[in-house]
Design a protein around this motif. Structure first.
Motif, PDB file in Angstrom:
ATOM      1  N   PHE A   1       0.823  -1.207   0.000  1.00  0.00           N
ATOM      2  CA  PHE A   1       0.000   0.000   0.000  1.00  0.00           C
ATOM      3  C   PHE A   1       0.860   1.261   0.000  1.00  0.00           C
ATOM      4  O   PHE A   1       2.080   1.205  -0.106  1.00  0.00           O
ATOM      5  CB  PHE A   1      -0.919  -0.011   1.221  1.00  0.00           C
ATOM      6  N   GLY A   2       0.174   2.416   0.160  1.00  0.00           N
ATOM      7  CA  GLY A   2       0.865   3.688   0.250  1.00  0.00           C
ATOM      8  C   GLY A   2       1.542   3.864   1.602  1.00  0.00           C
ATOM      9  O   GLY A   2       1.303   3.114   2.548  1.00  0.00           O
ATOM     10  N   SER A   3       2.378   4.884   1.686  1.00  0.00           N
ATOM     11  CA  SER A   3       3.087   5.188   2.926  1.00  0.00           C
ATOM     12  C   SER A   3       2.164   5.927   3.891  1.00  0.00           C
ATOM     13  O   SER A   3       1.013   6.236   3.562  1.00  0.00           O
ATOM     14  CB  SER A   3       4.306   6.063   2.624  1.00  0.00           C
ATOM     15  N   GLU A   4       2.677   6.242   5.071  1.00  0.00           N
ATOM     16  CA  GLU A   4       1.854   6.970   6.043  1.00  0.00           C
ATOM     17  C   GLU A   4       1.542   8.382   5.547  1.00  0.00           C
ATOM     18  O   GLU A   4       0.570   8.994   5.975  1.00  0.00           O
ATOM     19  CB  GLU A   4       2.561   7.030   7.397  1.00  0.00           C
ATOM     20  N   TYR A   5       2.353   8.921   4.634  1.00  0.00           N
ATOM     21  CA  TYR A   5       2.127  10.267   4.105  1.00  0.00           C
ATOM     22  C   TYR A   5       1.213  10.248   2.886  1.00  0.00           C
ATOM     23  O   TYR A   5       0.592  11.260   2.547  1.00  0.00           O
ATOM     24  CB  TYR A   5       3.461  10.918   3.751  1.00  0.00           C
ATOM     25  N   THR A   6       1.139   9.115   2.206  1.00  0.00           N
ATOM     26  CA  THR A   6       0.251   8.965   1.058  1.00  0.00           C
ATOM     27  C   THR A   6      -0.515   7.650   1.217  1.00  0.00           C
ATOM     28  O   THR A   6      -0.333   6.713   0.447  1.00  0.00           O
ATOM     29  CB  THR A   6       1.054   8.951  -0.256  1.00  0.00           C
ATOM     30  N   PRO A   7      -1.387   7.568   2.212  1.00  0.00           N
ATOM     31  CA  PRO A   7      -2.032   6.296   2.534  1.00  0.00           C
ATOM     32  C   PRO A   7      -3.067   5.881   1.490  1.00  0.00           C
ATOM     33  O   PRO A   7      -3.692   6.717   0.837  1.00  0.00           O
ATOM     34  CB  PRO A   7      -2.699   6.576   3.880  1.00  0.00           C
ATOM     35  N   THR A   8      -3.219   4.581   1.368  1.00  0.00           N
ATOM     36  CA  THR A   8      -4.309   4.037   0.567  1.00  0.00           C
ATOM     37  C   THR A   8      -5.614   4.243   1.324  1.00  0.00           C
ATOM     38  O   THR A   8      -5.722   3.891   2.497  1.00  0.00           O
ATOM     39  CB  THR A   8      -4.088   2.539   0.306  1.00  0.00           C
ATOM     40  N   ARG A   9      -6.592   4.841   0.670  1.00  0.00           N
ATOM     41  CA  ARG A   9      -7.846   5.144   1.339  1.00  0.00           C
ATOM     42  C   ARG A   9      -8.620   3.875   1.677  1.00  0.00           C
ATOM     43  O   ARG A   9      -8.590   2.908   0.914  1.00  0.00           O
ATOM     44  CB  ARG A   9      -8.692   6.079   0.463  1.00  0.00           C
TER      45      ARG A   9
END
Length: 289
Positions: free
Chosen positions: A203-211
C-alpha cells in the motif's frame, strides 16, 4: 458515465501513484530495513531443531559447568547435525532467510525455499565465522546466527508476500468484490462470498495512505503510465481518484521494501493480468484493516 471534466481530473489524479523507496557485516550492500507496526505480533516460534532458541551467552552458549565444558556446548555429532539444506522448504527456512537478511548475507526473499542464493549466503556466513563452509545449515551455524540476530516479525517473514489472508470483511461477502486487507496485506477476488484468488499486495506510505472504505472500479487502463511520475501502472483498475490496483515491478523485485503513493500494488504480473480480465467496471472494492 463520468463527465468529461471529471474524467480529466481523474486521469490527472491517477498519475499521482508511483513507487516510493523505503529508507552489518555482510556480503555487500545494506539490507532492506522493515519498520514493524506497533503491536505486530512476532512470528510463532518453530519447534524442534533449536529454531528460535535464544542463547545464554555472547557466543550463543550457556554458562559453564563443573565438568569443564560449558553447559550446552555441542559435541562433534551435534555440531554436524544438519537442520536444513538446499531443497528444503517451510516456515523455518523463512526464518533462516529473514535472519540472514538482518546480517546482510541475503538480499532476496524470504521465500520459504532453501534455494541457491540461500545456500550461497549460508556458505558465506559460515566462512566468515570460521565454520565449515558447506552451505548447509547445521546446529552450530544456526546457534551463531541466532546469537547475532533478533527473532523476525511477521512482515520480515513475508517480505515478498505469501502471508496467509485473514477472514474477509463482512462487506465482501456478496457480489463481485476486490476485498483488500491492510492487516494481512492481501487482496481477495471474491464472487458471491467465495474467494476465487488471493494475491499479496502493498500500500501507500503513512504520508500517502491508501484510502479505506467501499468503492467501485470506475476505470480500467491496461497499459497505464503515470503522467506525473512517468512510471508504468500496468493493469490499472482505478477505484478512488488516482488510486488503483495495479501491477508493480518494483514490488516484484523488492517486496515490502517500498511503498506506493496510495495505490494497491500487486507483485504477480501473471495473476493480475488474469484478474484484470475478470474485473468489470462497477465491481465493488473494499479496503479495510
Amino acid at each position: 458515465m463520468v463527465a468529461p471534466a471529471t474524467v480529466t481530473a481523474v486521469i490527472t489524479g491517477a498519475a499521482g501513484c508511483t513507487v516510493q523507496p523505503a529508507d552489518g557485516e555482510g556480503g555487500g550492500r545494506s539490507p532492506v530495513r522493515i519498520e514493524l507496526p506497533s503491536g505486530t505480533p512476532s512470528a510463532p516460534r518453530a519447534s524442534g531443531g533449536g529454531v528460535g532458541a535464544q542463547p545464554g551467552g555472547p557466543d550463543g552458549t550457556p554458562g559453564g559447568t563443573p565438568g569443564g565444558r560449558p553447559a550446552g556446548t555441542p559435541g562433534a555429532a551435534e555440531r554436524a547435525r544438519v537442520l536444513w539444506s538446499r531443497g528444503d522448504s517451510g516456515r523455518d527456512v523463512r526464518e533462516l532467510q529473514a535472519r540472514l537478511r538482518q546480517v546482510a548475507w541475503l538480499f532476496h526473499g524470504p521465500t520459504g525455499l532453501y534455494d541457491e542464493p540461500t545456500e550461497k549466503a549460508v556458505r558465506g556466513f559460515q566462512g566468515r565465522r570460521g565454520l565449515p563452509p558447506t552451505g548447509r545449515t547445521d546446529s552450530a551455524t544456526w546457534r551463531r546466527l541466532v546469537a547475532m540476530t533478533r527473532e523476525p516479525g511477521t512482515w520480515e517473514l513475508y517480505l515478498m508476500g505469501g502471508q496467509p489472508a485473514d477472514d474477509p470483511d463482512p462487506r465482501c461477502r456478496s457480489g463481485r468484490v476486490l476485498c483488500i486487507s491492510k492487516s494481512s496485506r492481501t487482496l481477495r477476488w471474491m464472487i458471491g462470498g467465495r474467494t476465487v484468488t488471493t494475491l499479496p499486495v502493498r500500500f501507500g506510505s503513512e504520508y500517502t495512505p491508501t484510502r479505506e472504505g467501499v468503492f467501485r472500479v470506475y476505470w480500467k487502463s491496461r497499459d497505464h503510465v503515470s503522467t506525473l511520475y512517468d512510471s508504468p501502472m500496468p493493469y490499472a483498475m482505478f477505484f478512488s481518484g488516482g488510486q488503483a490496483v495495479h501491477y508493480s515491478p518494483d514490488f516484484a523485485a523488492r517486496g515490502y521494501g517500498g511503498t506506493s503513493h496510495g495505490c494497491v500494488n500487486v507483485r504477480d504480473e501473471r495473476a493480475i493480468a488474469a484478474l484484470y480480465e475478470q474485473v468489470r467496471d462497477g465491481d465493488k472494492v473494499v479496503v479495510h484493516w
